[in-house]
Design a protein around this motif. Structure first.
Motif, PDB file in Angstrom:
ATOM      1  N   UNK A 104       0.868  -1.181   0.000  1.00  0.00           N
ATOM      2  CA  UNK A 104       0.000   0.000   0.000  1.00  0.00           C
ATOM      3  C   UNK A 104       0.901   1.227   0.000  1.00  0.00           C
ATOM      4  N   UNK A 105       0.757   2.101  -1.002  1.00  0.00           N
ATOM      5  CA  UNK A 105       1.671   3.226  -1.199  1.00  0.00           C
ATOM      6  C   UNK A 105       1.650   4.237  -0.054  1.00  0.00           C
ATOM      7  N   UNK A 106       0.481   4.521   0.511  1.00  0.00           N
ATOM      8  CA  UNK A 106       0.394   5.629   1.475  1.00  0.00           C
ATOM      9  C   UNK A 106       1.210   5.413   2.737  1.00  0.00           C
ATOM     10  N   UNK A 107       1.347   4.146   3.163  1.00  0.00           N
ATOM     11  CA  UNK A 107       2.123   3.888   4.372  1.00  0.00           C
ATOM     12  C   UNK A 107       3.166   2.788   4.190  1.00  0.00           C
ATOM     13  N   UNK A 108       3.355   2.357   2.916  1.00  0.00           N
ATOM     14  CA  UNK A 108       4.337   1.326   2.573  1.00  0.00           C
ATOM     15  C   UNK A 108       4.087   0.011   3.319  1.00  0.00           C
ATOM     16  N   UNK A 109       2.832  -0.249   3.688  1.00  0.00           N
ATOM     17  CA  UNK A 109       2.484  -1.493   4.363  1.00  0.00           C
ATOM     18  C   UNK A 109       2.503  -2.646   3.359  1.00  0.00           C
ATOM     19  N   UNK A 110       3.162  -3.723   3.716  1.00  0.00           N
ATOM     20  CA  UNK A 110       3.168  -4.915   2.879  1.00  0.00           C
ATOM     21  C   UNK A 110       1.891  -5.690   3.171  1.00  0.00           C
ATOM     22  N   UNK A 111       1.042  -5.819   2.166  1.00  0.00           N
ATOM     23  CA  UNK A 111      -0.237  -6.484   2.348  1.00  0.00           C
ATOM     24  C   UNK A 111      -0.135  -7.983   2.112  1.00  0.00           C
ATOM     25  N   UNK A 112       0.771  -8.386   1.222  1.00  0.00           N
ATOM     26  CA  UNK A 112       0.890  -9.802   0.891  1.00  0.00           C
ATOM     27  C   UNK A 112       2.222 -10.025   0.201  1.00  0.00           C
ATOM     28  N   UNK A 113       2.871 -11.134   0.482  1.00  0.00           N
ATOM     29  CA  UNK A 113       4.137 -11.459  -0.170  1.00  0.00           C
ATOM     30  C   UNK A 113       4.150 -12.940  -0.516  1.00  0.00           C
ATOM     31  N   UNK A 114       4.670 -13.254  -1.696  1.00  0.00           N
ATOM     32  CA  UNK A 114       4.730 -14.643  -2.133  1.00  0.00           C
ATOM     33  C   UNK A 114       5.706 -14.729  -3.300  1.00  0.00           C
ATOM     34  N   UNK A 115       6.360 -15.855  -3.441  1.00  0.00           N
ATOM     35  CA  UNK A 115       7.301 -16.048  -4.541  1.00  0.00           C
ATOM     36  C   UNK A 115       6.635 -16.416  -5.846  1.00  0.00           C
ATOM     37  N   UNK A 116       5.366 -16.766  -5.793  1.00  0.00           N
ATOM     38  CA  UNK A 116       4.656 -17.224  -6.983  1.00  0.00           C
ATOM     39  C   UNK A 116       3.777 -16.095  -7.529  1.00  0.00           C
ATOM     40  N   UNK A 117       4.016 -15.684  -8.759  1.00  0.00           N
ATOM     41  CA  UNK A 117       3.262 -14.577  -9.362  1.00  0.00           C
ATOM     42  C   UNK A 117       1.777 -14.904  -9.465  1.00  0.00           C
ATOM     43  N   UNK A 118       1.429 -16.179  -9.641  1.00  0.00           N
ATOM     44  CA  UNK A 118       0.017 -16.563  -9.704  1.00  0.00           C
ATOM     45  C   UNK A 118      -0.677 -16.333  -8.362  1.00  0.00           C
ATOM     46  N   UNK A 119       0.022 -16.568  -7.257  1.00  0.00           N
ATOM     47  CA  UNK A 119      -0.562 -16.311  -5.937  1.00  0.00           C
ATOM     48  C   UNK A 119      -0.759 -14.813  -5.703  1.00  0.00           C
ATOM     49  N   UNK A 120       0.170 -14.014  -6.189  1.00  0.00           N
ATOM     50  CA  UNK A 120       0.019 -12.552  -6.082  1.00  0.00           C
ATOM     51  C   UNK A 120      -1.211 -12.116  -6.878  1.00  0.00           C
ATOM     52  N   UNK A 121      -1.381 -12.675  -8.072  1.00  0.00           N
ATOM     53  CA  UNK A 121      -2.533 -12.334  -8.904  1.00  0.00           C
ATOM     54  C   UNK A 121      -3.828 -12.743  -8.223  1.00  0.00           C
ATOM     55  N   UNK A 122      -3.855 -13.913  -7.616  1.00  0.00           N
ATOM     56  CA  UNK A 122      -5.052 -14.373  -6.905  1.00  0.00           C
ATOM     57  C   UNK A 122      -5.391 -13.442  -5.753  1.00  0.00           C
ATOM     58  N   UNK A 123      -4.372 -12.996  -5.017  1.00  0.00           N
ATOM     59  CA  UNK A 123      -4.600 -12.069  -3.913  1.00  0.00           C
ATOM     60  C   UNK A 123      -5.214 -10.772  -4.423  1.00  0.00           C
ATOM     61  N   UNK A 124      -4.676 -10.239  -5.518  1.00  0.00           N
ATOM     62  CA  UNK A 124      -5.187  -8.995  -6.096  1.00  0.00           C
ATOM     63  C   UNK A 124      -6.647  -9.140  -6.490  1.00  0.00           C
ATOM     64  N   UNK A 125      -6.988 -10.262  -7.110  1.00  0.00           N
ATOM     65  CA  UNK A 125      -8.374 -10.488  -7.521  1.00  0.00           C
ATOM     66  C   UNK A 125      -9.281 -10.703  -6.317  1.00  0.00           C
ATOM     67  N   UNK A 126      -8.848 -11.507  -5.359  1.00  0.00           N
ATOM     68  CA  UNK A 126      -9.661 -11.809  -4.180  1.00  0.00           C
ATOM     69  C   UNK A 126      -9.937 -10.572  -3.333  1.00  0.00           C
ATOM     70  N   UNK A 127      -8.960  -9.676  -3.248  1.00  0.00           N
ATOM     71  CA  UNK A 127      -9.108  -8.472  -2.422  1.00  0.00           C
ATOM     72  C   UNK A 127      -9.743  -7.307  -3.180  1.00  0.00           C
ATOM     73  N   UNK A 128      -9.983  -7.470  -4.472  1.00  0.00           N
ATOM     74  CA  UNK A 128     -10.606  -6.413  -5.256  1.00  0.00           C
ATOM     75  C   UNK A 128      -9.670  -5.279  -5.616  1.00  0.00           C
ATOM     76  N   UNK A 129      -8.387  -5.486  -5.468  1.00  0.00           N
ATOM     77  CA  UNK A 129      -7.413  -4.448  -5.795  1.00  0.00           C
ATOM     78  C   UNK A 129      -7.469  -4.126  -7.285  1.00  0.00           C
TER      79      UNK A 129
END
Length: 67
Positions: A25-50
């Motif tokens: 999150x840019x405003x406070x540089x909070x790490x919302x999710x981290x993973x080595x797999x790009x597909x998991x990052x994509x799933x997180x983005x879709x699931x959270x509505x980002x």
């Protein structure tokens, strides 16, 4: 691809030989999710509505055809 005024960014981090992606999150540089797999990052983005709010163009997504 157009760039949006998005409150999130994706970072590629490499530390001690390990590489992973993180959604930040840019405003406070909070790490919302981290993973080595790009597909998991994509799933997180879709699931959270980002993706609905829009996000900056990320070459890793384009090259892996995640979206």
């Amino acid at each position: 691809m157009k760039t949006t005024n998005n409150p999130y960014k994706i970072e590629h981090v490499s530390d001690f030989g390990m590489a992973y992606y993180q959604v930040v999150r840019k405003r406070d540089e909070a790490i919302l999710y981290a993973n080595g797999n790009i597909d998991n990052i994509a799933s997180f983005i879709l699931d959270e509505g980002i993706d609905v709010a829009g996000f900056d163009a990320v070459p890793e997504f384009a090259s892996n055809h995640v979206f």
